[in-house]
Design a protein around this motif. Structure first.
Motif, short mmCIF file in Angstrom:
data_model
loop_
_atom_site.label_atom_id
_atom_site.label_comp_id
_atom_site.label_asym_id
_atom_site.label_seq_id
_atom_site.Cartn_x
_atom_site.Cartn_y
_atom_site.Cartn_z
N ALA A 101 -4.74 -6.51 -6.59
CA ALA A 101 -5.11 -5.09 -6.58
C ALA A 101 -4.69 -4.46 -5.25
O ALA A 101 -4.79 -5.08 -4.19
N PRO A 102 -4.22 -3.20 -5.28
CA PRO A 102 -3.67 -2.58 -4.06
C PRO A 102 -4.70 -2.00 -3.12
O PRO A 102 -4.34 -1.51 -2.05
N ASP A 103 -6.02 -2.05 -3.46
CA ASP A 103 -7.00 -1.46 -2.56
C ASP A 103 -7.06 -2.24 -1.26
O ASP A 103 -6.74 -3.43 -1.20
N ALA A 104 -7.50 -1.57 -0.19
CA ALA A 104 -7.42 -2.13 1.16
C ALA A 104 -8.21 -3.43 1.31
O ALA A 104 -7.73 -4.39 1.93
N ALA A 105 -9.43 -3.46 0.76
CA ALA A 105 -10.26 -4.65 0.93
C ALA A 105 -9.63 -5.87 0.28
O ALA A 105 -9.58 -6.96 0.86
N THR A 106 -9.14 -5.71 -0.96
CA THR A 106 -8.52 -6.84 -1.66
C THR A 106 -7.24 -7.27 -0.97
O THR A 106 -6.94 -8.46 -0.86
N ARG A 107 -6.47 -6.29 -0.48
CA ARG A 107 -5.22 -6.63 0.20
C ARG A 107 -5.48 -7.40 1.49
O ARG A 107 -4.74 -8.34 1.82
N MET A 188 1.79 -10.01 -7.38
CA MET A 188 1.66 -8.56 -7.29
C MET A 188 2.60 -7.83 -8.25
O MET A 188 2.65 -6.60 -8.26
N GLY A 189 3.37 -8.58 -9.04
CA GLY A 189 4.29 -7.97 -9.99
C GLY A 189 5.58 -7.48 -9.37
O GLY A 189 6.33 -6.72 -9.99
N LYS A 190 5.88 -7.91 -8.14
CA LYS A 190 7.11 -7.50 -7.44
C LYS A 190 8.09 -8.67 -7.53
O LYS A 190 8.02 -9.61 -6.73
N LEU A 240 6.96 -7.65 1.40
CA LEU A 240 5.60 -7.96 1.84
C LEU A 240 5.13 -6.96 2.90
O LEU A 240 3.98 -6.51 2.87
N ILE A 241 6.01 -6.61 3.83
CA ILE A 241 5.65 -5.63 4.85
C ILE A 241 5.39 -4.27 4.22
O ILE A 241 4.42 -3.59 4.54
N ARG A 242 6.26 -3.87 3.29
CA ARG A 242 6.08 -2.57 2.62
C ARG A 242 4.77 -2.51 1.84
O ARG A 242 4.14 -1.46 1.77
N ALA A 243 4.37 -3.64 1.26
CA ALA A 243 3.14 -3.68 0.47
C ALA A 243 1.91 -3.89 1.34
O ALA A 243 0.79 -3.92 0.83
#
Length: 557
Positions: A101-107, A188-190, A240-243
């Motif tokens: 998930a892209p939310d800050a806590a999960t990331r 992450m599907g990338k 990875l840096i972009r995400a």
């Protein structure tokens, strides 16, 4: 370095929820798009791989030098596969998908989990590589001991093998770092950067051989292997840096996510121990199975891996996250529908690929490898190995999808048990045939192993989660098989006619002749196959067509 966070990992039966309900046709299209990207990466990789093997065949032939590098490369590959690569689909991608998930806590938690795993990989693989470098003579002696004639090669060849082992072993640790990053991106599907990883490795080897082969010989392939491993890491850094998902190294080895990965991987690890033993025995027996055996099996395997990479690996990797989400949501209907679509696409592509290679094995081997240091005897050996590998290749395409179907259900134990049983089949066939048939006996044993594994895992899927091939798939398989058989017969006949009709040529015209007797039958066979199967495979054709359309639209955007 930070300590691992305290956020609990998801329950083993509750994968990350999709952001919204996804209609079946969109799921199929999503798999097709991801598979298309992976296929594109595999096309680039395999083309460079073919270029790499063509260079190797021209420079080093099928004899001692390529045998020495193949053994050394196998040792570092076995170490990498055993420690990390085997966990990629079985444990890393399914667990990372829970934290995608892209939310800050999960990331942030994803960065902690991956950082702890990355540090562990560096410690374990780095130590193993160092030990292998120190004890390289014993490692090589242990491998070729399985040959019934350990002195089949000159002492100089053994010494070269030891030297090459010491060069390439650091690549195993570097590839382990890259594999963790690839698993994060797949989760992450990338898929683009991971799909290009093998391309980077092959490109590095091709460049190293081109620039250095005249000066240092086959050592250029070893140094190119190390450089390729570095490129794999660099390639994953940008997405990875972009995400915002760069791993943060830490000592949180007890994080629940890592525990889940280890629990999933432990059965796979023990299965890979048996698989590693089988590869060691296979390489050892090939070492003494004839001067050209190791080289011919290597080049034939390149073509086999081309097919499996373009078809089975691409579709399996694309379907794995979707299968894992459906299982986590307890949506068995969509899980089985997704599995059916994946197997349908495999069926549509694998039959013409394997039948076509069988029909044109000799002209393809001659075109790709019959130059420089590889003589006509070497070409015939490569073609012979290819033909006997192909039955196992056909089975392995289905096998890989079904293995991933179990991985998506967080079940790694059953595929491992089946794998061990299949390795038993390999040993039984190899040890009984290698003395009589040499290289061919080993290749037949490999095919028998894959066929046995596929039969067992298909039956296990029926017992474990009620998988039954839908009516459409049961219809598609025999129709694709028949269409591919007719296609192969037409392609083989066309090749024989062309080979007799075209005059002998020299120089650049000779290359054009060799190209013509392969490309024209291939194009003719492809047209025949599509004409015969178009109506039966309308769904697979539509998925692939839509995937191309969506990918082009994204590129234009």
């Amino acid at each position: 370095m930070d300590e691992a966070g305290s956020a609990p990992v998801a329950d083993s039966h509750a994968m990350a929820e999709p952001t919204r309900d996804t209609p079946a046709k969109h799921v199929g299209g999503g798999i097709a798009v991801a598979a298309l990207i992976i296929m594109a990466g595999n096309v680039l990789s395999r083309l460079l791989g073919l270029g790499r093997e063509q260079l190797a065949a021209g420079l080093f032939g099928t004899g001692d030098h390529i045998a020495a590098f193949t053994i050394a490369d196998n040792i570092q590959t076995l170490l990498f596969d055993l420690m990390v690569s085997g966990a990629l689909e079985a444990a890393l991608i399914p667990v990372f998908a829970q934290w995608a998930a892209p939310d800050a806590a999960t990331r942030r938690e994803l960065r902690r989990i991956s950082g702890a795993l990355l540090l562990l990989v560096i410690i374990v693989l780095g130590s193993a590589a160092a030990i292998g470098i120190i004890f390289a003579p014993a490692v090589v002696d242990g491998l070729i001991w399985f040959s019934r004639t350990p002195d089949a090669r000159a002492p100089g060849t053994v010494a070269l093998t030891i030297h090459l082992v010491r060069i390439v072993l650091p690549a195993a640790a570097l590839l382990g770092v890259g594999a963790v990053m690839q698993a994060m991106l797949y989760g992450m599907g990338k898929v683009t950067a991971p799909a290009l990883a093998t391309t980077a490795r092959n490109l590095a080897i091709v460049i190293a051989m081109t620039l250095l082969a005249s000066a240092i010989g086959v050592r250029s392939m070893a140094w190119g292997t190390v450089a390729g491993a570095v490129l794999v890491i660099v390639l994953q850094l940008v997405p990875l840096i972009r995400a915002g998902a760069m791993p943060r190294l830490n000592l949180g080895f007890r994080h629940p996510a890592l525990r889940q990965m280890f629990a999933l991987y432990i059965p796979v690890f023990f299965g890979l121990l048996f698989s590693t033993l089988a590869v060691i025995v296979d390489r050892g027996l090939a070492w003494g199975a004839g001067q050209d055996a190791v080289g011919a099996m290597r080049y034939a395997t390149t073509l086999v891996q081309l097919v499996l990479g373009l078809v089975a690996a691409a579709i399996s990797l694309a379907a794995l996250p979707t299968l894992a989400r459906h299982y986590g949501n307890r949506d068995e209907r969509e899980y089985k529908a997704t599995l059916g679509r994946a197997l349908g696409m495999v069926t549509f592509l694998i039959f013409p690929a394997t039948f076509g290679l069988a029909a044109l094995a000799y002209p393809i081997a001659n075109l790709l490898f019959g130059h420089g240091a590889t003589d006509q005897h070497g070409v015939r050996q490569i073609a012979l190995a290819l033909v006997f590998y192909l039955p196992g290749t056909l089975a392995a395409a289905y096998d890989q999808v079904l293995i991933f179907a179990f991985y998506a259900r967080l079940n790694t134990r059953l595929p491992v048990l089946i794998g061990i049983a299949a390795i038993g089949v390999y040993f039984a066939v190899a040890l009984s045939l290698v003395g009589r048939f040499g290289m061919v006996g080993l290749v037949l044993a490999n095919s028998a192993q894959f066929i046995a594994h596929t039969i067992m895992i298909w039956y296990a899927a029926r017992r474990a989660f009620g998988w039954h091939a839908e009516t459409r798939l049961r219809t598609l398989i025999p129709r694709c098989a028949l269409a591919s058989l007719l296609m192969a017969a037409a392609a083989a006949l066309f090749w024989l006619v062309l080979d007799r009709a075209l005059p002998t040529m020299t120089g650049s015209r000779h290359v054009l002749r060799e190209l013509s007797v392969v490309v024209l039958p291939v194009l003719t066979g492809a047209a025949i196959y599509l004409a015969l199967i178009a109506r039966t495979s309308s769904q697979e054709l539509a998925l692939l067509k839509n995937a191309f359309g969506q990918k082009l639209a994204r590129l234009r955007g």
